[in-house]
Design a protein around this motif. Structure first.
Motif, PDB file in Angstrom:
ATOM      1  N   GLY A   1       2.039   6.485   5.186  1.00 35.46           N
ATOM      2  CA  GLY A   1       1.183   5.589   5.952  1.00 35.46           C
ATOM      3  C   GLY A   1       0.743   4.368   5.165  1.00 35.46           C
ATOM      4  O   GLY A   1       1.536   3.710   4.497  1.00 35.46           O
ATOM      5  N   ALA A   2      -0.562   4.076   5.271  1.00 39.07           N
ATOM      6  CA  ALA A   2      -1.114   2.882   4.642  1.00 39.07           C
ATOM      7  C   ALA A   2      -0.977   2.918   3.122  1.00 39.07           C
ATOM      8  O   ALA A   2      -0.762   1.881   2.491  1.00 39.07           O
ATOM      9  N   ALA A   3      -1.084   4.098   2.523  1.00 40.63           N
ATOM     10  CA  ALA A   3      -0.947   4.208   1.065  1.00 40.63           C
ATOM     11  C   ALA A   3       0.452   3.812   0.619  1.00 40.63           C
ATOM     12  O   ALA A   3       0.624   3.089  -0.361  1.00 40.63           O
ATOM     13  N   ALA A   4       1.458   4.263   1.348  1.00 36.72           N
ATOM     14  CA  ALA A   4       2.843   3.922   1.012  1.00 36.72           C
ATOM     15  C   ALA A   4       3.095   2.436   1.219  1.00 36.72           C
ATOM     16  O   ALA A   4       3.721   1.783   0.379  1.00 36.72           O
ATOM     17  N   THR A   5       2.592   1.888   2.322  1.00 36.15           N
ATOM     18  CA  THR A   5       2.768   0.469   2.609  1.00 36.15           C
ATOM     19  C   THR A   5       2.127  -0.391   1.523  1.00 36.15           C
ATOM     20  O   THR A   5       2.733  -1.348   1.034  1.00 36.15           O
ATOM     21  N   SER A   6       0.916  -0.040   1.136  1.00 38.69           N
ATOM     22  CA  SER A   6       0.205  -0.776   0.099  1.00 38.69           C
ATOM     23  C   SER A   6       0.933  -0.686  -1.237  1.00 38.69           C
ATOM     24  O   SER A   6       1.092  -1.685  -1.950  1.00 38.69           O
ATOM     25  N   PHE A   7       1.401   0.509  -1.580  1.00 32.51           N
ATOM     26  CA  PHE A   7       2.112   0.708  -2.838  1.00 32.51           C
ATOM     27  C   PHE A   7       3.392  -0.111  -2.871  1.00 32.51           C
ATOM     28  O   PHE A   7       3.684  -0.792  -3.861  1.00 32.51           O
ATOM     29  N   VAL A   8       4.178  -0.065  -1.792  1.00 29.76           N
ATOM     30  CA  VAL A   8       5.451  -0.790  -1.737  1.00 29.76           C
ATOM     31  C   VAL A   8       5.199  -2.293  -1.808  1.00 29.76           C
ATOM     32  O   VAL A   8       5.922  -3.020  -2.501  1.00 29.76           O
ATOM     33  N   LYS A   9       4.163  -2.771  -1.127  1.00 35.81           N
ATOM     34  CA  LYS A   9       3.848  -4.197  -1.142  1.00 35.81           C
ATOM     35  C   LYS A   9       3.501  -4.660  -2.554  1.00 35.81           C
ATOM     36  O   LYS A   9       4.013  -5.675  -3.036  1.00 35.81           O
ATOM     37  N   LYS A  10       2.641  -3.911  -3.251  1.00 36.52           N
ATOM     38  CA  LYS A  10       2.242  -4.293  -4.602  1.00 36.52           C
ATOM     39  C   LYS A  10       3.400  -4.160  -5.576  1.00 36.52           C
ATOM     40  O   LYS A  10       3.644  -5.033  -6.406  1.00 36.52           O
ATOM     41  N   CYS A  11       4.140  -3.091  -5.470  1.00 35.53           N
ATOM     42  CA  CYS A  11       5.280  -2.852  -6.349  1.00 35.53           C
ATOM     43  C   CYS A  11       6.330  -3.954  -6.184  1.00 35.53           C
ATOM     44  O   CYS A  11       6.848  -4.482  -7.177  1.00 35.53           O
ATOM     45  N   SER A  12       6.622  -4.330  -4.956  1.00 37.98           N
ATOM     46  CA  SER A  12       7.605  -5.376  -4.687  1.00 37.98           C
ATOM     47  C   SER A  12       7.128  -6.730  -5.219  1.00 37.98           C
ATOM     48  O   SER A  12       7.912  -7.493  -5.782  1.00 37.98           O
ATOM     49  N   LYS A  13       5.852  -7.007  -5.053  1.00 35.15           N
ATOM     50  CA  LYS A  13       5.287  -8.261  -5.549  1.00 35.15           C
ATOM     51  C   LYS A  13       5.360  -8.325  -7.069  1.00 35.15           C
ATOM     52  O   LYS A  13       5.696  -9.354  -7.649  1.00 35.15           O
ATOM     53  N   ASP A  14       5.075  -7.204  -7.726  1.00 35.16           N
ATOM     54  CA  ASP A  14       5.163  -7.148  -9.183  1.00 35.16           C
ATOM     55  C   ASP A  14       6.602  -7.329  -9.659  1.00 35.16           C
ATOM     56  O   ASP A  14       6.863  -8.019 -10.650  1.00 35.16           O
ATOM     57  N   ALA A  15       7.535  -6.728  -8.956  1.00 34.68           N
ATOM     58  CA  ALA A  15       8.944  -6.843  -9.324  1.00 34.68           C
ATOM     59  C   ALA A  15       9.460  -8.267  -9.129  1.00 34.68           C
ATOM     60  O   ALA A  15      10.323  -8.728  -9.873  1.00 34.68           O
ATOM     61  N   ALA A  16       8.911  -8.955  -8.140  1.00 35.19           N
ATOM     62  CA  ALA A  16       9.326 -10.326  -7.880  1.00 35.19           C
ATOM     63  C   ALA A  16       8.792 -11.280  -8.933  1.00 35.19           C
ATOM     64  O   ALA A  16       9.360 -12.336  -9.164  1.00 35.19           O
ATOM     65  N   GLY A  17       7.708 -10.918  -9.564  1.00 37.74           N
ATOM     66  CA  GLY A  17       7.115 -11.778 -10.571  1.00 37.74           C
ATOM     67  C   GLY A  17       6.175 -12.802  -9.978  1.00 37.74           C
ATOM     68  O   GLY A  17       5.957 -13.858 -10.530  1.00 37.74           O
TER      69      GLY A  17
END
Length: 79
Positions: free
Chosen positions: A62-78
């Motif tokens: 749910g929201a925890a997974a969405t939030s985690f993926v959003k932050k993780c992807s943003k960090d990976a993008a730099g």
């Protein structure tokens, strides 16, 4: 001598951590134009897939997974 060795070690560690982002990698490879766009799209797609796998491994839903993926992807993008 120990100070110089410690400084060199910290520089190597910081440099390798910074190169892990898509933006830093494309800059290091001196990509421009269509090559950079193509590389960034593939890199971001791969990063998001990796982040989704990590969220599943952590059993986030749910929201925890969405939030985690959003932050993780943003960090990976730099960004």
């Amino acid at each position: 001598m120990k100070t110089i060795l410690a400084a060199a070690l910290l520089t190597m560690i910081a440099g390798s951590a910074m190169a892990d982002t898509c933006a830093a990698t494309s800059a290091a490879k001196n990509l421009t134009g269509a090559a950079k766009t193509s590389f960034m799209n593939k890199c971001l797609k791969d990063a998001q897939a990796s982040c989704q796998t990590q969220a599943a491994d952590k059993k986030l839903y749910g929201a925890a997974a969405t939030s985690f993926v959003k932050k993780c992807s943003k960090d990976a993008a730099g960004q």
